[in-house]
Write a protein that holds these residues in place. Sequence first.
Motif, short mmCIF file in Angstrom:
data_model
loop_
_atom_site.label_atom_id
_atom_site.label_comp_id
_atom_site.label_asym_id
_atom_site.label_seq_id
_atom_site.Cartn_x
_atom_site.Cartn_y
_atom_site.Cartn_z
N ALA A 8 0.83 -1.20 0.00
CA ALA A 8 0.00 0.00 0.00
C ALA A 8 0.86 1.25 0.00
CB ALA A 8 -0.91 0.00 1.23
N THR A 9 0.31 2.33 -0.53
CA THR A 9 0.98 3.62 -0.48
C THR A 9 1.08 4.03 0.98
OG1 THR A 9 0.02 4.19 -2.59
CG2 THR A 9 0.87 6.00 -1.25
N HIS A 10 2.23 4.53 1.35
CA HIS A 10 2.48 4.85 2.75
C HIS A 10 2.03 6.26 3.09
CE1 HIS A 10 4.62 1.14 3.30
NE2 HIS A 10 5.21 1.36 2.15
N ASP A 11 1.43 6.39 4.26
CA ASP A 11 1.00 7.67 4.79
C ASP A 11 2.25 8.50 5.08
OD1 ASP A 11 0.25 9.75 6.50
OD2 ASP A 11 -1.20 8.52 7.58
N PRO A 12 2.33 9.74 4.59
CA PRO A 12 3.52 10.57 4.81
C PRO A 12 3.83 10.77 6.29
CG PRO A 12 1.91 11.74 3.45
CD PRO A 12 1.33 10.40 3.80
N ASP A 13 2.82 10.68 7.16
CA ASP A 13 3.05 10.85 8.59
C ASP A 13 3.70 9.62 9.22
OD1 ASP A 13 1.99 13.41 8.56
OD2 ASP A 13 -0.04 12.69 8.95
N THR A 14 3.70 8.50 8.50
CA THR A 14 4.31 7.29 9.04
C THR A 14 5.41 6.77 8.13
OG1 THR A 14 2.66 5.87 8.00
CG2 THR A 14 2.20 6.61 10.25
N ALA A 15 5.81 7.55 7.16
CA ALA A 15 6.86 7.13 6.24
C ALA A 15 8.23 7.37 6.86
CB ALA A 15 6.74 7.90 4.92
N LEU A 16 9.20 6.65 6.36
CA LEU A 16 10.58 6.86 6.78
C LEU A 16 11.19 7.98 5.95
CD1 LEU A 16 11.78 3.15 7.02
CD2 LEU A 16 10.94 4.65 8.85
N SER A 17 12.15 8.68 6.52
CA SER A 17 12.85 9.72 5.78
C SER A 17 14.33 9.66 6.11
CB SER A 17 12.29 11.11 6.12
OG SER A 17 12.51 11.40 7.49
N ALA A 18 15.13 10.22 5.21
CA ALA A 18 16.58 10.24 5.38
C ALA A 18 17.04 11.66 5.64
CB ALA A 18 17.26 9.69 4.12
N ARG A 19 17.87 11.81 6.68
CA ARG A 19 18.52 13.07 6.96
C ARG A 19 20.01 12.82 6.75
NH1 ARG A 19 20.12 14.33 12.05
NH2 ARG A 19 18.58 12.91 12.89
N TRP A 20 20.54 13.35 5.66
CA TRP A 20 21.92 13.05 5.27
C TRP A 20 22.92 13.69 6.20
CZ3 TRP A 20 23.78 9.64 1.85
CH2 TRP A 20 22.83 9.02 1.02
N PHE A 21 23.92 12.91 6.59
CA PHE A 21 25.08 13.45 7.29
C PHE A 21 26.12 13.82 6.23
CE2 PHE A 21 29.35 13.09 8.93
CZ PHE A 21 29.29 14.02 9.94
N GLU A 22 26.39 12.90 5.34
CA GLU A 22 27.37 13.13 4.28
C GLU A 22 26.90 12.42 3.02
OE1 GLU A 22 31.96 11.91 3.64
OE2 GLU A 22 31.48 13.05 5.46
N ARG A 23 26.64 13.20 1.96
CA ARG A 23 26.21 12.62 0.69
C ARG A 23 27.02 13.22 -0.44
NH1 ARG A 23 20.25 11.90 -1.98
NH2 ARG A 23 21.01 11.02 -3.92
N PRO A 24 27.77 12.38 -1.14
CA PRO A 24 28.53 12.88 -2.28
C PRO A 24 27.60 13.31 -3.41
CG PRO A 24 29.06 10.58 -1.79
CD PRO A 24 27.97 10.98 -0.88
N ASP A 25 27.99 14.34 -4.14
CA ASP A 25 27.17 14.84 -5.24
C ASP A 25 27.04 13.84 -6.38
OD1 ASP A 25 26.76 17.24 -3.92
OD2 ASP A 25 28.54 18.15 -4.80
N ASP A 26 28.06 13.03 -6.58
CA ASP A 26 28.09 12.13 -7.73
C ASP A 26 27.74 10.69 -7.36
OD1 ASP A 26 30.34 11.71 -6.23
OD2 ASP A 26 31.72 11.63 -7.93
N LEU A 27 26.95 10.48 -6.34
CA LEU A 27 26.58 9.14 -5.88
C LEU A 27 25.73 8.43 -6.93
CD1 LEU A 27 26.84 7.21 -3.49
CD2 LEU A 27 24.72 8.20 -2.60
N VAL A 28 26.24 7.30 -7.43
CA VAL A 28 25.53 6.53 -8.45
C VAL A 28 25.46 5.07 -8.04
CG1 VAL A 28 25.57 5.81 -10.87
CG2 VAL A 28 26.34 8.10 -10.25
N ARG A 29 24.27 4.53 -7.99
CA ARG A 29 24.00 3.10 -7.74
C ARG A 29 24.89 2.49 -6.65
NH1 ARG A 29 20.43 -0.12 -11.31
NH2 ARG A 29 20.70 -1.15 -9.36
N PRO A 30 24.73 2.96 -5.42
CA PRO A 30 25.58 2.46 -4.34
C PRO A 30 25.12 1.10 -3.80
CG PRO A 30 23.97 3.95 -3.45
CD PRO A 30 23.79 3.96 -4.96
N ALA A 31 25.95 0.52 -2.98
CA ALA A 31 25.53 -0.56 -2.09
C ALA A 31 25.04 0.15 -0.83
CB ALA A 31 26.70 -1.48 -1.76
N VAL A 32 23.96 -0.34 -0.25
CA VAL A 32 23.37 0.30 0.93
C VAL A 32 23.23 -0.73 2.04
CG1 VAL A 32 21.36 1.53 1.84
CG2 VAL A 32 22.10 1.94 -0.51
N VAL A 33 23.50 -0.30 3.25
CA VAL A 33 23.25 -1.10 4.44
C VAL A 33 22.62 -0.16 5.47
CG1 VAL A 33 25.55 -0.72 5.40
CG2 VAL A 33 24.25 -2.71 6.10
#
Length: 169
Positions: A8-33
């Motif tokens: 189901a589409t997630h309610d924005p009030d219960t969705a997860l969000s990301a607050r970046w500490f460090e994000r490179p400008d040229d980030l392409v198809r990373p591995a994520v953990v």
Amino acid sequence: MTDTDTDATHDPDTALSARWFERPDDLVRPAVVTGAFDVLHVGHVRFLRSIAERGLPLVVGIESDERVHAWKGPGRPVNPAEERAETVAALGCVTGSFVIEGPPGVADWASYADLLRPLAPAALAYTAGDRYTQAKIRGADALGAQAWELPFTPGRSTTAALGRLAHSL
């Protein structure tokens, strides 16, 4: 991450969000953990290094203080999310880090897939024996990413480290 079958589409009030500490400008198809990464130890270092050795940029999602406290209990996290994100980002094998915000009860694979979709990850990594293995595999599939299972370092976890510390005091 739970293995809930909802698409189901997630309610924005219960969705997860990301607050970046460090994000490179040229980030392409990373591995994520993703994880708590509360008290950094050799198990974390070996795990992260083994992901990076596969040749993709590595991005680490750090669970927020509220989420870690709800899941791990009183006294956790030991270190605040911003410091955990900074510590992990300082490792030579890590390209960037972000803090995962959202209600602790939101931990299903579809919510994580929604969170990570803008990154277009090439792979999602997790440790062998992770209780959320099936959910992470489903999330990777939903993102068109590979699911990478990597070895767990026996006896090396934040819980074990804190236990050793408590017994030495």
